[in-house]
Structures are given as structure tokens and as C-alpha cells.
Design a protein around this motif. Structure first.
Motif, PDB file in Angstrom:
ATOM      1  N   ARG A  18       0.830  -1.218   0.000  1.00  0.00           N
ATOM      2  CA  ARG A  18       0.000   0.000   0.000  1.00  0.00           C
ATOM      3  C   ARG A  18       0.858   1.258   0.000  1.00  0.00           C
ATOM      4  O   ARG A  18       0.542   2.235  -0.662  1.00  0.00           O
ATOM      5  CB  ARG A  18      -0.946  -0.017   1.207  1.00  0.00           C
ATOM      6  CG  ARG A  18      -2.109  -0.981   1.002  1.00  0.00           C
ATOM      7  CD  ARG A  18      -2.779  -1.323   2.314  1.00  0.00           C
ATOM      8  NE  ARG A  18      -3.449  -0.190   2.912  1.00  0.00           N
ATOM      9  CZ  ARG A  18      -4.769   0.015   2.874  1.00  0.00           C
ATOM     10  NH1 ARG A  18      -5.541  -0.835   2.242  1.00  0.00           N
ATOM     11  NH2 ARG A  18      -5.305   1.052   3.460  1.00  0.00           N
ATOM     12  N   VAL A  19       1.965   1.237   0.748  1.00  0.00           N
ATOM     13  CA  VAL A  19       2.861   2.410   0.745  1.00  0.00           C
ATOM     14  C   VAL A  19       3.432   2.628  -0.659  1.00  0.00           C
ATOM     15  O   VAL A  19       3.465   3.755  -1.179  1.00  0.00           O
ATOM     16  CB  VAL A  19       3.994   2.243   1.782  1.00  0.00           C
ATOM     17  CG1 VAL A  19       5.088   3.276   1.558  1.00  0.00           C
ATOM     18  CG2 VAL A  19       3.444   2.367   3.200  1.00  0.00           C
ATOM     19  N   ARG A  52       0.731   3.972  -2.932  1.00  0.00           N
ATOM     20  CA  ARG A  52       0.460   5.404  -2.672  1.00  0.00           C
ATOM     21  C   ARG A  52       1.598   6.263  -3.218  1.00  0.00           C
ATOM     22  O   ARG A  52       1.381   7.327  -3.785  1.00  0.00           O
ATOM     23  CB  ARG A  52       0.285   5.654  -1.163  1.00  0.00           C
ATOM     24  CG  ARG A  52      -1.118   5.322  -0.658  1.00  0.00           C
ATOM     25  CD  ARG A  52      -1.379   5.977   0.700  1.00  0.00           C
ATOM     26  NE  ARG A  52      -0.545   5.420   1.754  1.00  0.00           N
ATOM     27  CZ  ARG A  52      -0.918   4.417   2.552  1.00  0.00           C
ATOM     28  NH1 ARG A  52      -2.101   3.859   2.425  1.00  0.00           N
ATOM     29  NH2 ARG A  52      -0.110   3.957   3.481  1.00  0.00           N
ATOM     30  N   GLN A 109       1.242   6.701  -6.882  1.00  0.00           N
ATOM     31  CA  GLN A 109       0.220   7.697  -7.214  1.00  0.00           C
ATOM     32  C   GLN A 109       0.756   9.116  -6.995  1.00  0.00           C
ATOM     33  O   GLN A 109       0.539  10.010  -7.810  1.00  0.00           O
ATOM     34  CB  GLN A 109      -1.026   7.447  -6.345  1.00  0.00           C
ATOM     35  CG  GLN A 109      -2.208   8.307  -6.720  1.00  0.00           C
ATOM     36  CD  GLN A 109      -2.638   8.077  -8.171  1.00  0.00           C
ATOM     37  OE1 GLN A 109      -2.889   6.950  -8.570  1.00  0.00           O
ATOM     38  NE2 GLN A 109      -2.677   9.141  -8.976  1.00  0.00           N
ATOM     39  N   LEU A 110       1.476   9.302  -5.883  1.00  0.00           N
ATOM     40  CA  LEU A 110       2.017  10.648  -5.598  1.00  0.00           C
ATOM     41  C   LEU A 110       3.049  11.062  -6.642  1.00  0.00           C
ATOM     42  O   LEU A 110       3.096  12.219  -7.070  1.00  0.00           O
ATOM     43  CB  LEU A 110       2.650  10.675  -4.194  1.00  0.00           C
ATOM     44  CG  LEU A 110       1.649  10.690  -3.037  1.00  0.00           C
ATOM     45  CD1 LEU A 110       2.341  10.356  -1.715  1.00  0.00           C
ATOM     46  CD2 LEU A 110       0.985  12.066  -2.944  1.00  0.00           C
ATOM     47  N   ASP A 155       1.114  12.043  -9.594  1.00  0.00           N
ATOM     48  CA  ASP A 155       0.470  13.350  -9.387  1.00  0.00           C
ATOM     49  C   ASP A 155       1.470  14.498  -9.524  1.00  0.00           C
ATOM     50  O   ASP A 155       1.089  15.623  -9.837  1.00  0.00           O
ATOM     51  CB  ASP A 155      -0.144  13.433  -7.971  1.00  0.00           C
ATOM     52  CG  ASP A 155      -1.301  12.475  -7.794  1.00  0.00           C
ATOM     53  OD1 ASP A 155      -1.805  11.949  -8.809  1.00  0.00           O
ATOM     54  OD2 ASP A 155      -1.685  12.223  -6.627  1.00  0.00           O
ATOM     55  N   GLU A 201       4.529   0.731  -9.162  1.00  0.00           N
ATOM     56  CA  GLU A 201       3.275  -0.047  -9.236  1.00  0.00           C
ATOM     57  C   GLU A 201       3.572  -1.543  -9.319  1.00  0.00           C
ATOM     58  O   GLU A 201       2.946  -2.356  -8.639  1.00  0.00           O
ATOM     59  CB  GLU A 201       2.459   0.383 -10.457  1.00  0.00           C
ATOM     60  CG  GLU A 201       1.812   1.738 -10.273  1.00  0.00           C
ATOM     61  CD  GLU A 201       1.154   2.268 -11.549  1.00  0.00           C
ATOM     62  OE1 GLU A 201       0.450   3.280 -11.455  1.00  0.00           O
ATOM     63  OE2 GLU A 201       1.351   1.672 -12.629  1.00  0.00           O
ATOM     64  N   SER A 227       4.879  -2.826  -6.049  1.00  0.00           N
ATOM     65  CA  SER A 227       3.801  -2.803  -5.068  1.00  0.00           C
ATOM     66  C   SER A 227       3.045  -4.130  -5.123  1.00  0.00           C
ATOM     67  O   SER A 227       2.698  -4.710  -4.088  1.00  0.00           O
ATOM     68  CB  SER A 227       2.860  -1.622  -5.377  1.00  0.00           C
ATOM     69  OG  SER A 227       1.629  -1.807  -4.742  1.00  0.00           O
ATOM     70  N   GLU A 262       5.389  11.048   2.577  1.00  0.00           N
ATOM     71  CA  GLU A 262       3.981  11.455   2.483  1.00  0.00           C
ATOM     72  C   GLU A 262       3.077  10.228   2.301  1.00  0.00           C
ATOM     73  O   GLU A 262       1.941  10.200   2.769  1.00  0.00           O
ATOM     74  CB  GLU A 262       3.812  12.416   1.302  1.00  0.00           C
ATOM     75  CG  GLU A 262       2.528  13.217   1.360  1.00  0.00           C
ATOM     76  CD  GLU A 262       2.445  14.227   0.205  1.00  0.00           C
ATOM     77  OE1 GLU A 262       3.495  14.755  -0.230  1.00  0.00           O
ATOM     78  OE2 GLU A 262       1.318  14.453  -0.258  1.00  0.00           O
ATOM     79  N   ALA A 263       3.617   9.201   1.648  1.00  0.00           N
ATOM     80  CA  ALA A 263       2.837   7.977   1.429  1.00  0.00           C
ATOM     81  C   ALA A 263       2.725   7.148   2.704  1.00  0.00           C
ATOM     82  O   ALA A 263       2.031   6.138   2.735  1.00  0.00           O
ATOM     83  CB  ALA A 263       3.474   7.145   0.322  1.00  0.00           C
TER      84      ALA A 263
END
Ligand code: NAD
Length: 514
Positions: free
Chosen positions: A93-94, A97, A100-101, A104, A136, A139, A217-218
Motif C-alpha cells: 500500500r505504501v 500510494r 500515485q504521488l 500526481d 506499481e 507494489s 507522504e505515502a
């Protein structure tokens, strides 16, 4: 003089640090240790951005106490901290995330890459996308780390193997794909459950700092990942540190040799070396020449040729070699060199003046060795940009296998064409070089393409292609290009240790009872 230090570790602040650029006394870049920004002590040097020609940041040489602090934090997190206790799903999950960050923040990260490396913005965006892809992929793998079972050695014995995280990973990154190569190393290390200390190239530390900021942040335990800034000595200290369990390195063969010699000086540890290359490109008469010219333009000049697998030695059938060299030279001459911030730019500046000077020396040596310039070979200053230095995309010709340009890695926008009489001769000459990273074969005759592929002694062979790498497929070298592939399941398993468990179902082996 008291330097202005980087006070916050968030991404916009980092970018501002980078942009603070040209002002005298501009920002001094801090290491990021266990979540805290740690400014350098001692002297610091300026990094001139190849994208702007101005001071990008100042940074220090680093010190061994920096390495100690970062390794202690990573050890703590691994032994007793949150990352050591994290389940596969937590780690997955980290990483998801973080992916994704990173996605972004594509624009900011791509801008940092342009500033620190000089590559054109569209290459920089591609590198960010490749990094997202790697986060990804790993992960997903973080939830699928398994050993095997063995049950039929004898009726009383059942055994299984487990893959355990190796511990603290030292992660050493070069400047050519500062973000992409970090993406080949850090996600598999974290997926496996390791903690990490990253040492980026002193030329390109911004994106390493940014990715770790995004990992914080993740939600990763901040002790689990640190970035230490500094030069080769800091890298050497990290490699030899007794509390570092595995080392993953990408860089030159010279540094790779040093690491291979010193990694075990205090205690034994495993190392992965992704070192230099001299990718031979074999073109037969059965290839489609138009396709080859387009493909080799990419193979030779993508990322300004600063690619470990750049197609920097082309061996073409004598029937087509001169024509190919000519057409490749013409195609190279049409590449758009210029302002790296422009979307239409296809080639940017080289990473540094120092690197440019080295390439020019090699070109001068090539001329004295009788190598002919088919196209390019000159320094240029495209209008409308403060960026530099630029070298024209260069195509050379020689029949001499002992020439510097046919033997040595160029690591710039320079390729050399040679002719061959038989395919077996081409393969023999390709295998005679000490590097073993990659090769490519261009032919529409699948039999001859596979014959050459099976005979080439390299870690990767592309047939009718080049350069591409994907997280699902291992990528690694042999001989002077190093060992231990990255990417794929193999890339993650490097960061694990095997444990074998034997379960006796009987009453013992009876050794002393008979
Ligand atoms: P480099 O070897 O000079 O530096 C690479 C990294 O190692 C940097 O972070 C540097 O500070 C550090 N370092 C330097 N001396 C060290 C030491 N003694 N101990 C530990 N760390 C040390 O390489 P570079 O100029 O940054 O990168 C270009 C090289 O990288 C080229 O040779 C290229 O082929 C190679 N490369 C290989 C691959 C691959 O996958 N095989 C990929 C990209 C680049």
C-alpha cells in the motif's frame, strides 16, 4: 559564511531550492536522514544546471557520520521499527500510494530532471512515467514473496524455504536516469521488506530527495529511507559499512570494480553491479533499412546517448553498411537540438562540461586513429537557450576493432558504424569486447536473428529493437558490465535471503544408535 539551508523537505520547497539557482549564496542542499534535513558540514561545491547554465544548488562532500546516522536509522526501522513489522500488504500500500504521488507530481519531477540532468522535458516526463510503472509493479510483488516446499527426501522429513528481507540496502545511483534507476532499485528493496540508504550522484540528487519526500507522504516509517548527499567517498563508506547488508550499484565499470573489491572489506555482503556497456548492434541484409535507421537513431541518441545500453557500435553487413551509415548520419542531422524546456526538442545538452570535455577528447583521439566522421562531431550552441554544452549527434566510421570508439563506452551522442562479411564474424567481434550488458540484432529472418541472439554473450538481446526496459523483465549484465539483474521477480529477490527449515517427523537420524 552561513549558507541558506533547505528548511522544509516538501516537494515545492525542493523545487524552489533548485530554482533559487543563480543568486549568490544560493541554497545549500541538505541530506534527508530519517525524515530530517541535515545540511552538510565543511566545504561545498556548486552544481551548474545544464538546462540553465546557472548555479542550481550547492552541496557538500558529505561525511562518514552522515552515513552512520542514515544507516543507524535504517537499521532501527528494520530491527524494531514500523517497516520491519510491516506486512506485505502494508508495504504494497505504501508503494502504491507513492506511485500515485509520483504520478500526481509528474510536472515538478520532470522539471527537476531537466534542471539537474539537462534532458529534454519530454524525455523527463517519460522517465517519471517509467518510475511510476516500477513502483506499481513492485507494489504488487510485495504481497507475493514465497519460498518452496520439499517433502519427499524421506518419509520423516519435510522442509521448506523462506525468503526473508536482507536488511539494510545501500542504493547507489548514477546521473543519467537519476529517477528511473532509483525506480529500478528502491521499490524492489522496499517491497522485499528492506530499509534503504540512497546515495545519488552529486550531479543529480534532486529527484532522489523528492521521491523520498513523497514516500514519507505515502506513510513510510521515516527511518526506513534516507538520502545521503556526497561524492565517491560517501558511496565507498556506505558500501563498506558493517550495518549495510546488501548493496545495489549502477555506474561505471571502474567504480563497479572498486565496489567489488571493497564491499567485503569489513564484513561479507551481496552486491548487485549494473556497470558500463558497449552495446553491439548487428544489422543483416535481411533487415528493413528504413526501420533500422529510425530504430538506430533512437538506440544511439536517446537521452543524448547517455545510456548504458546505447547502440554505440553498429556492425552492418558489408552490402549495406555504407548506405546505412550515410542514412543514419542524415537522420541524426535532422534531430532537433535545443532548449530542453521545449516540447519539440529532441536532444538536450550533456550533463556537464566535464563530461563534454571527455567526449571531445575521445573524438580527437578517434580522428588520430583514422576514424572518419560521417555526420556531426562538433560542439554547437543552439539559439534561444542558456543551456549547454551540446554536442551534435555524431556518426563515425571505422574498420578498426582496436579503435577507441569501437572498444570503449562513449556515453554520449556518438555511434560508430563498421562492416562485417559474415554474421558469425559479427557475433565473434561483438563477443570479443569485455562488456556484456546488451546487444541488438536487426533482421527479418527469424532463424538468423535467433542464431545470433543465442551466440551473443550479453544479458539482454533486442531483436529489431533497442534500449527499452520494463519492470516485468530482468535487465542485467555480464562480465565487465556487472552481475545480478534488476527488475522482474529476480530484481526483488536480490533483496531477500533464503532460510531453509527442516522439520523432522521421526525420532532423529539414529546415527549413533546402530
Ligand atoms: P560513476 O561510477 O562515476 O558513479 C555512479 C555512482 O557511484 C555515483 O553516485 C557516485 O557518486 C558513486 N561512486 C563513485 N565512486 C564510488 C565508490 N568508490 N564507491 C561507491 N560509490 C561510488 O558513474 P556515473 O558517471 O554516475 O554514471 C555513468 C556510468 O553508469 C556509465 O558507465 C554507465 O554505463 C553506467 N550505467 C550503467 C547502467 C546499467 O544498468 N548497467 C545504467 C546506467 C548507467
Amino acid at each position: 559564511m552561513t549558507p541558506a539551508t533547505q528548511e522544509r523537505t516538501d516537494l515545492p520547497a525542493l523545487l524552489n531550492t533548485a530554482r533559487a539557482a543563480s543568486t549568490p549564496g544560493s541554497a545549500v542542499l541538505a541530506s534527508l536522514i530519517g525524515g530530517a534535513a541535515v545540511p552538510p558540514d565543511g566545504d561545498y561545491t556548486e552544481r551548474i544546471s545544464p538546462a540553465s547554465g546557472q548555479t542550481l544548488f550547492r552541496s557538500g562532500e558529505g561525511s562518514s557520520s552522515l552515513v552512520d546516522d542514515a544507516v543507524s536509522a535504517a537499521r532501527r526501522s528494520f530491527e524494531t521499527g514500523a517497516w520491519g513489522r510491516a506486512t506485505g500488504r502494508d508495504r504494497s500500500r505504501v508503494l502504491a500510494r507513492a506511485a500515485q504521488l509520483i504520478d500526481d507530481h509528474t510536472d515538478e519531477l520532470a522539471q527537476m530532471l531537466v534542471l539537474e540532468n539537462g534532458k529534454p522535458i519530454r524525455e523527463a516526463r517519460g522517465e517519471v512515467a517509467a518510475t511510476v510503472n516500477a513502483f506499481e509493479y513492485f507494489s504488487g510483488l510485495a504481497r507475493d514473496i514465497n519460498g518452496r516446499t520439499v517433502r519427499d527426501i524421506n518419509p520423516d522429513l519435510f522442509a521448506f524455504t523462506m525468503k526473508e528481507p536482507a536488511g539494510v540496502a545501500g542504493v547507489i545511483v548514477p546521473w543519467n536516469f537519476p529517477l528511473g534507476i532509483l525506480g529500478q532499485k528502491l521499490p524492489p528493496a522496499l517491497a522485499a521488506g528492506c530499509t534503504a540508504v540512497i546515495k545519488p550522484s552529486p550531479l543529480t540528487p534532486l529527484t532522489s530527495l523528492a521521491v523520498v519526500t513523497l514516500l514519507y507522504e505515502a506513510g513510510i516509517d521515516q527511518d526506513a529511507v534516507s538520502v545521503i548527499l556526497g561524492g565517491g567517498q560517501i558511496g565507498a563508506d556506505l558500501v563498506a559499512h558493517p550495518n549495510v547488508d546488501v548493496v545495489t550499484f549502477t555506474g561505471s565499470t571502474t567504480t563497479g570494480r572498486h565496489i567489488a573489491a571493497h564491499a567485503g572489506s569489513v564484513r561479507l555482503k551481496r552486491i548487485a553491479l549494473e556497470a558500463g556497456g558497449k552495446t553491439p548492434v548487428i544489422v543483416t541484409v535481411n533487415a528493413d533499412l528504413d526501420e533500422v535507421v529510425e530504430g538506430l537513431t533512437f538506440a544511439a541518441f536517446f537521452n543524448q546517448g547517455q545510456v548504458c545500453v546505447a547502440g554505440s557500435r553498429i556492425l552492418a553487413d558489408a552490402a549495406i553498411a555504407e548506405e546505412l551509415a550515410q542514412q543514419l548520419g542524415e537522420r541524426a542531422g535532422k534531430l532537433r537540438l535545443g532548449n530542453p524546456w521545449s516540447d519539440s526538442t529532441q536532444m538536450g545538452p550533456l550533463v556537464s562540461q566535464n563530461h563534454f570535455d571527455g567526449l571531445q577528447k575521445t573524438l580527437t583521439a578517434a580522428a588520430s586513429e583514422g576514424t572518419t566522421v560521417v555526420a556531426g562531431g562538433q560542439a554547437v550552441t543552439p539559439q534561444d537557450t542558456g543551456a549547454g554544452p551540446f554536442l551534435q549527434p555524431t556518426v563515425l566510421w571505422t574498420e578498426d576493432d582496436r579503435a577507441t570508439v569501437t572498444r570503449e563506452e562513449m556515453f554520449g551522442p556518438v555511434t560508430v558504424v563498421q562492416s562485417f562479411d559474415t554474421l558469425a564474424d559479427a557475433v565473434h567481434r561483438a563477443n570479443a569486447q569485455p562488456f556484456g550488458l546488451a546487444a541488438s540484432v536487426w533482421s527479418n529472418d527469424i532463424r538468423e536473428a535467433l542464431d545470433a541472439t543465442f551466440a551473443l554473450r550479453t544479458g539482454t538481446v533486442w531483436i529489431n529493437g533497442s534500449t527499452d526496459a520494463f519492470p516485468e523483465i530482468p535487465l542485467g549484465g555480464r562480465r565487465d558490465s556487472g552481475y545480478q539483474a534488476e527488475f522482474g521477480r529476480e530484481g526483488m529477490e536480490f533483496f531477500t535471503e533464503n532460510k531453509t527449515v527442516q522439520i523432522n517427523r521421526g525420532t532423529g537420524n539414529g546415527w549413533y544408535q546402530s
